[in-house]
Design a protein around this motif. Structure first.
Motif, PDB file in Angstrom:
ATOM      1  N   ASP A   1       0.850  -1.189   0.000  1.00 16.53           N
ATOM      2  CA  ASP A   1       0.000   0.000   0.000  1.00 16.53           C
ATOM      3  C   ASP A   1       0.886   1.240   0.000  1.00 16.53           C
ATOM      4  OD1 ASP A   1      -1.824   1.988   0.329  1.00 16.53           O
ATOM      5  OD2 ASP A   1      -2.683   1.228   2.188  1.00 16.53           O
ATOM      6  N   GLN A   2       0.920   1.943  -1.134  1.00 15.65           N
ATOM      7  CA  GLN A   2       1.764   3.132  -1.245  1.00 15.65           C
ATOM      8  C   GLN A   2       1.118   4.374  -0.649  1.00 15.65           C
ATOM      9  OE1 GLN A   2       2.898   3.554  -5.414  1.00 15.65           O
ATOM     10  NE2 GLN A   2       2.539   1.373  -5.668  1.00 15.65           N
TER      11      GLN A   2
ATOM     12  N   ARG B   1       4.872   9.360  -4.707  1.00  8.14           N
ATOM     13  CA  ARG B   1       4.891   7.900  -4.685  1.00  8.14           C
ATOM     14  C   ARG B   1       6.270   7.362  -5.048  1.00  8.14           C
ATOM     15  NH1 ARG B   1      -0.819   5.617  -7.093  1.00  8.14           N
ATOM     16  NH2 ARG B   1      -2.190   7.193  -6.183  1.00  8.14           N
ATOM     17  N   PRO B   2       6.550   6.106  -4.685  1.00 10.74           N
ATOM     18  CA  PRO B   2       7.816   5.502  -5.115  1.00 10.74           C
ATOM     19  C   PRO B   2       7.837   5.324  -6.620  1.00 10.74           C
ATOM     20  CG  PRO B   2       6.380   3.861  -4.115  1.00 10.74           C
ATOM     21  CD  PRO B   2       5.739   5.196  -3.876  1.00 10.74           C
TER      22      PRO B   2
ATOM     23  N   ALA C   1      10.402   8.290  -2.146  1.00  9.76           N
ATOM     24  CA  ALA C   1       9.012   8.651  -1.885  1.00  9.76           C
ATOM     25  C   ALA C   1       8.987   9.696  -0.774  1.00  9.76           C
ATOM     26  CB  ALA C   1       8.202   7.428  -1.476  1.00  9.76           C
ATOM     27  N   VAL C   2       7.877  10.439  -0.661  1.00  8.05           N
ATOM     28  CA  VAL C   2       7.753  11.483   0.364  1.00  8.05           C
ATOM     29  C   VAL C   2       6.425  11.318   1.088  1.00  8.05           C
ATOM     30  CG1 VAL C   2       7.638  13.960   0.831  1.00  8.05           C
ATOM     31  CG2 VAL C   2       9.207  13.091  -0.918  1.00  8.05           C
ATOM     32  N   LEU C   3       6.487  11.351   2.416  1.00  5.23           N
ATOM     33  CA  LEU C   3       5.301  11.298   3.263  1.00  5.23           C
ATOM     34  C   LEU C   3       5.149  12.627   3.983  1.00  5.23           C
ATOM     35  CD1 LEU C   3       5.942   7.818   4.935  1.00  5.23           C
ATOM     36  CD2 LEU C   3       4.630   8.291   2.869  1.00  5.23           C
ATOM     37  N   ARG C   4       3.944  13.127   4.045  1.00  9.57           N
ATOM     38  CA  ARG C   4       3.702  14.384   4.745  1.00  9.57           C
ATOM     39  C   ARG C   4       3.602  14.154   6.246  1.00  9.57           C
ATOM     40  NH1 ARG C   4      -1.570  18.412   4.038  1.00  9.57           N
ATOM     41  NH2 ARG C   4      -1.029  19.807   5.767  1.00  9.57           N
ATOM     42  N   LEU C   5       4.198  15.055   7.012  1.00  7.92           N
ATOM     43  CA  LEU C   5       4.122  15.019   8.475  1.00  7.92           C
ATOM     44  C   LEU C   5       2.973  15.913   8.920  1.00  7.92           C
ATOM     45  CD1 LEU C   5       7.916  15.233   9.362  1.00  7.92           C
ATOM     46  CD2 LEU C   5       6.441  13.243   9.619  1.00  7.92           C
TER      47      LEU C   5
ATOM     48  N   SER D   1       1.616  19.570   9.813  1.00 10.29           N
ATOM     49  CA  SER D   1       2.521  20.546   9.211  1.00 10.29           C
ATOM     50  C   SER D   1       2.633  20.291   7.717  1.00 10.29           C
ATOM     51  CB  SER D   1       3.905  20.451   9.854  1.00 10.29           C
ATOM     52  OG  SER D   1       4.599  19.310   9.359  1.00 10.29           O
ATOM     53  N   LEU D   2       3.402  21.125   7.030  1.00  9.55           N
ATOM     54  CA  LEU D   2       3.674  20.938   5.610  1.00  9.55           C
ATOM     55  C   LEU D   2       5.029  20.291   5.370  1.00  9.55           C
ATOM     56  CD1 LEU D   2       2.279  24.300   4.224  1.00  9.55           C
ATOM     57  CD2 LEU D   2       1.299  22.024   3.903  1.00  9.55           C
ATOM     58  N   ARG D   3       5.699  19.917   6.456  1.00  7.48           N
ATOM     59  CA  ARG D   3       6.976  19.219   6.309  1.00  7.48           C
ATOM     60  C   ARG D   3       6.735  17.773   5.870  1.00  7.48           C
ATOM     61  NH1 ARG D   3      10.538  19.795  11.488  1.00  7.48           N
ATOM     62  NH2 ARG D   3       8.650  18.932  12.435  1.00  7.48           N
ATOM     63  N   GLY D   4       7.780  17.145   5.375  1.00  3.87           N
ATOM     64  CA  GLY D   4       7.641  15.764   4.928  1.00  3.87           C
ATOM     65  C   GLY D   4       8.902  14.969   5.175  1.00  3.87           C
ATOM     66  N   LEU D   5       8.789  13.661   5.019  1.00  2.00           N
ATOM     67  CA  LEU D   5       9.915  12.748   5.123  1.00  2.00           C
ATOM     68  C   LEU D   5      10.138  12.079   3.777  1.00  2.00           C
ATOM     69  CD1 LEU D   5       9.251  10.970   8.547  1.00  2.00           C
ATOM     70  CD2 LEU D   5      10.918  12.772   8.059  1.00  2.00           C
ATOM     71  N   ALA D   6      11.345  12.209   3.243  1.00  6.25           N
ATOM     72  CA  ALA D   6      11.732  11.505   2.027  1.00  6.25           C
ATOM     73  C   ALA D   6      12.436  10.220   2.434  1.00  6.25           C
ATOM     74  CB  ALA D   6      12.661  12.371   1.176  1.00  6.25           C
ATOM     75  N   VAL D   7      12.054   9.106   1.829  1.00  3.61           N
ATOM     76  CA  VAL D   7      12.609   7.802   2.214  1.00  3.61           C
ATOM     77  C   VAL D   7      13.078   7.053   0.974  1.00  3.61           C
ATOM     78  CG1 VAL D   7      11.331   7.564   4.355  1.00  3.61           C
ATOM     79  CG2 VAL D   7      10.272   6.827   2.236  1.00  3.61           C
TER      80      VAL D   7
END
Length: 327
Positions: free
Chosen positions: A90-91, A100-101, A106-110, A113-119
């Motif tokens: 599940d992406q 999306r990957p 890929a980037v997930l929003r935190l 906030s408008l910050r995100g995590l790139a993985v």
């Protein structure tokens, strides 16, 4: 799982855990004693200097026997799309995925906030048999992937896949791969915060090739401004870290890309498939094709970039080469 939480955030963490039916118990406090102390009914039943579990922990020294290394030529299948792997999962879990990957990280929003995590997860280039280079290149590739998604690399994790480490030749491979990971992490200025080992991978006494895999996570300041897909009329450029694995130059390239991300329409790591493969991937991802003057492959890390013509001057010129335009 163990988490360290600021006291004022404890109730918020407990509410989140309760929402997902996760038992959550406060079991201790951080002190300035330098010791890890275990208590039972308020009575101390054990204590150890924390440093003995971190920087000063005992080392398990393996017998090492250096081995000759030679790369195995990569087959065309090594650069085939990996969609059949990541599309099994599940992406969009939690509806936080904003990128999306499929291309670098890929980037997930935190939220909120408008910050995100790139993985990103990266292995060594196909055919790489030098364990030191395998570890080094896995770290650098994962960090470049995160930077291409607009993330500042913050931390690494690893999975070390090797044969029987009780054999001196495998012990050498394992040690050299760890050294490569450590040197690359030190150059990037980020820690390896976790990891695991998959050892004794052998069939009929024959070990798998040294296969370190590295994950990288990075912070995206604002998920509204991510490199996505190039557009018709964009300028195509190539950013390069000169030299044969110059770690200072490699770290500078990663830093340059994530800092420039807000100006870019696309950033894509030129990995083991070379520039031509990276261009095909960028075209497949974006849609429009590009007219590009191919340049000779070099040993250092490279990143394919695109931006609007009006923004080219904002990117500077050091280590940057203009190679074409998007149709």
């Amino acid at each position: 799982m163990v988490a360290v939480v600021r006291p004022q955030m404890l109730e918020a963490v407990q509410r989140i855990c309760e929402r997902w039916d996760l038992p959550c118990t406060a079991i201790g406090d951080v002190t300035d004693t330098g010791e890890l102390r275990a208590l039972f009914d308020d009575e101390r039943v054990g204590a150890i200097r924390a440093a003995l579990l971190t920087e000063e922990c005992p080392r398990y020294e393996l017998l090492r026997e250096p081995q000759p290394t030679s790369n195995v030529p990569a087959s065309p299948h090594n650069s085939s799309p990996k969609t059949w792997i990541y599309e099994q999962y599940d992406q969009l879990v939690g509806s936080r995925t904003v990128r999306r990957p499929g291309l670098d990280a890929a980037v997930l929003r935190l939220r909120p906030s408008l910050r995100g995590l790139a993985v990103s997860l990266q292995g060594a280039p196909p055919g790489e048999r030098d364990p030191y280079r395998a570890g080094l290149l896995a770290v650098l590739g994962a960090a470049r992937n995160v930077a291409c998604a607009g993330g500042e690399p913050l931390a690494l994790t690893d999975c070390l896949n090797f044969g029987n480490p009780e054999k001196p030749e495998i012990g050498w491979e394992l040690g050299r791969a760890i050294e490569g990971i450590a040197h690359a992490a030190d150059a990037l200025g980020i820690p390896v915060v976790s990891g695991n080992g998959s050892l004794y991978n052998e069939t009929d006494g024959r070990a798998i090739p040294p296969t370190p895999v590295v994950g990288c996570i990075g912070l995206v300041p604002d998920v509204r401004f991510l490199p996505g897909a190039w557009r018709s009329g964009d300028v195509v450029l190539l950013a390069t870290a000169p030299g044969e694995l110059d770690l200072a130059a490699e770290a500078a390239l990663v830093r340059y890309v994530w800092k420039a991300a807000g100006v870019l329409t696309l950033a894509h790591d030129v990995s083991d498939g070379g520039l031509e493969q990276a261009l095909r991937e960028a075209e497949a991802h974006s849609g429009p094709e590009a007219d590009v003057e191919l340049v000779e492959d070099v040993a250092g890390g490279r990143v394919l970039l695109a931006c609007a013509p009006a923004d080219v001057a904002r990117l500077g010129t050091k280590g940057l080469e203009r190679i074409g335009t998007v149709r």
